[in-house]
Motif scaffolding. Structure first.
Motif, PDB file in Angstrom:
ATOM      1  N   LYS A  36       1.955   8.257   4.720  1.00 23.21           N
ATOM      2  CA  LYS A  36       3.069   7.332   4.908  1.00 23.21           C
ATOM      3  C   LYS A  36       2.550   5.922   5.141  1.00 23.21           C
ATOM      4  O   LYS A  36       3.069   4.968   4.578  1.00 23.21           O
ATOM      5  N   THR A  37       1.517   5.801   5.977  1.00 23.45           N
ATOM      6  CA  THR A  37       0.953   4.486   6.258  1.00 23.45           C
ATOM      7  C   THR A  37       0.386   3.878   4.989  1.00 23.45           C
ATOM      8  O   THR A  37       0.607   2.705   4.703  1.00 23.45           O
ATOM      9  N   ALA A  38      -0.333   4.673   4.203  1.00 21.42           N
ATOM     10  CA  ALA A  38      -0.899   4.168   2.953  1.00 21.42           C
ATOM     11  C   ALA A  38       0.197   3.765   1.982  1.00 21.42           C
ATOM     12  O   ALA A  38       0.064   2.787   1.258  1.00 21.42           O
ATOM     13  N   ARG A  41       1.443   0.365   2.947  1.00 22.04           N
ATOM     14  CA  ARG A  41       0.486  -0.711   2.693  1.00 22.04           C
ATOM     15  C   ARG A  41       0.232  -0.865   1.195  1.00 22.04           C
ATOM     16  O   ARG A  41      -0.816  -0.501   0.689  1.00 22.04           O
ATOM     17  N   GLN A  42       1.211  -1.402   0.507  1.00 24.09           N
ATOM     18  CA  GLN A  42       1.111  -1.653  -0.917  1.00 24.09           C
ATOM     19  C   GLN A  42       1.451  -3.118  -1.162  1.00 24.09           C
ATOM     20  O   GLN A  42       2.009  -3.780  -0.311  1.00 24.09           O
ATOM     21  N   ALA A  43       1.105  -3.589  -2.354  1.00 22.63           N
ATOM     22  CA  ALA A  43       1.505  -4.944  -2.715  1.00 22.63           C
ATOM     23  C   ALA A  43       3.027  -4.988  -2.799  1.00 22.63           C
ATOM     24  O   ALA A  43       3.657  -4.033  -3.232  1.00 22.63           O
ATOM     25  N   LEU A  69      -3.122  -8.738   1.192  1.00 27.31           N
ATOM     26  CA  LEU A  69      -3.981  -7.779   1.870  1.00 27.31           C
ATOM     27  C   LEU A  69      -3.401  -7.345   3.193  1.00 27.31           C
ATOM     28  O   LEU A  69      -2.472  -7.951   3.719  1.00 27.31           O
ATOM     29  N   TYR A  70      -3.989  -6.260   3.709  1.00 27.29           N
ATOM     30  CA  TYR A  70      -3.674  -5.728   5.026  1.00 27.29           C
ATOM     31  C   TYR A  70      -4.974  -5.720   5.812  1.00 27.29           C
ATOM     32  O   TYR A  70      -6.020  -5.339   5.291  1.00 27.29           O
ATOM     33  N   SER A  71      -4.890  -6.140   7.070  1.00 25.31           N
ATOM     34  CA  SER A  71      -6.074  -6.223   7.920  1.00 25.31           C
ATOM     35  C   SER A  71      -5.774  -5.600   9.279  1.00 25.31           C
ATOM     36  O   SER A  71      -4.668  -5.765   9.810  1.00 25.31           O
ATOM     37  N   ARG A  72      -6.759  -4.883   9.819  1.00 27.99           N
ATOM     38  CA  ARG A  72      -6.597  -4.318  11.168  1.00 27.99           C
ATOM     39  C   ARG A  72      -6.339  -5.453  12.155  1.00 27.99           C
ATOM     40  O   ARG A  72      -6.949  -6.502  12.085  1.00 27.99           O
ATOM     41  N   GLY A  73      -5.421  -5.226  13.064  1.00 29.26           N
ATOM     42  CA  GLY A  73      -5.138  -6.213  14.094  1.00 29.26           C
ATOM     43  C   GLY A  73      -4.078  -7.224  13.702  1.00 29.26           C
ATOM     44  O   GLY A  73      -3.659  -8.041  14.516  1.00 29.26           O
ATOM     45  N   GLU A 101      -6.599  -2.803   2.848  1.00 37.95           N
ATOM     46  CA  GLU A 101      -6.266  -2.819   1.439  1.00 37.95           C
ATOM     47  C   GLU A 101      -6.128  -4.260   0.993  1.00 37.95           C
ATOM     48  O   GLU A 101      -5.722  -5.115   1.768  1.00 37.95           O
ATOM     49  N   ALA A 102      -6.464  -4.502  -0.261  1.00 38.84           N
ATOM     50  CA  ALA A 102      -6.301  -5.829  -0.847  1.00 38.84           C
ATOM     51  C   ALA A 102      -5.854  -5.653  -2.295  1.00 38.84           C
ATOM     52  O   ALA A 102      -6.269  -4.712  -2.968  1.00 38.84           O
ATOM     53  N   TYR A 103      -5.005  -6.574  -2.745  1.00 38.80           N
ATOM     54  CA  TYR A 103      -4.434  -6.496  -4.085  1.00 38.80           C
ATOM     55  C   TYR A 103      -4.488  -7.856  -4.758  1.00 38.80           C
ATOM     56  O   TYR A 103      -4.340  -8.888  -4.106  1.00 38.80           O
TER      57      TYR A 103
END
Length: 190
Positions: A36-38, A41-43, A69-73, A101-103
């Protein structure tokens, strides 16, 4: 064998089964949460009022590939007006180990002036052309492609060199102005 011993053994078997079932259910639940989290985390589509995470400029006002992109924190999706701004964020030592993740846009399948939100690809698997003559937000940018063949074809027509995600460094980004291809002057006949 005493009746009490058989009863105790039955209870242990039942408890063991319940423990096994709960363990499996918890593990299954963790796996579902990761999926679900993945999926979240999409473009996502860039709206006309979205601002670049790095420079604050309106993203849709500029040509060329964009980045997300998605970054921790940091909660939510960060959007960038150019791949250059996205990589400036990524290569910062404070950020580089937190990228999840980065797109980027696949520029082989979308127009340069108005990249389509349906053409995002995994930035970590993409091929990048640096040193070409096309403009992005605030000047030179990294042209992004899903295949080596598309990146090579772009180099043949626009100039530049091909790089992979892990090859992009702060030094390379800083040097992009000097790597730009000078447009050739048209030949005149006398």
């Amino acid at each position: 064998m005493s009746e009490q011993f058989v009863h105790l053994r039955t209870i242990k078997s039942l408890l063991g089964g319940v423990f096994l079932f709960l363990s499996f259910a918890l593990l299954q639940g963790c796996g579902e949460e990761t999926e679900k989290t993945a999926m979240v985390r999409q473009a996502i589509a860039i709206e006309s009022s979205d601002e670049c995470h790095m420079c604050g400029m309106i993203i849709t006002n500029f040509p060329g590939p964009k980045g997300q992109l998605y970054s921790r924190g940091i909660s939510g999706n960060m959007r960038f007006c150019s791949t250059r701004d996205m990589f400036a964020f990524i290569v910062d030592p404070e950020n580089q180990h937190n990228i999840q993740e980065a797109y980027v846009h696949d520029m082989a399948v979308t127009p340069w002036d108005h990249p389509d939100d349906e053409t995002y690809i995994d930035a970590k698997k993409a091929f990048y052309v640096i040193g070409h003559g096309k403009k992005g937000a605030m000047g030179p940018t990294l042209a992004s492609f899903s295949t080596q063949a598309d990146a090579d074809a772009f180099v043949s027509s626009e100039g530049g060199s091909v790089y992979r995600f892990e090859q992009i460094t702060l030094e390379l980004l800083v040097s992009m102005n000097s790597l730009r291809v000078k447009p050739s002057l048209p030949q005149t006949s006398e």
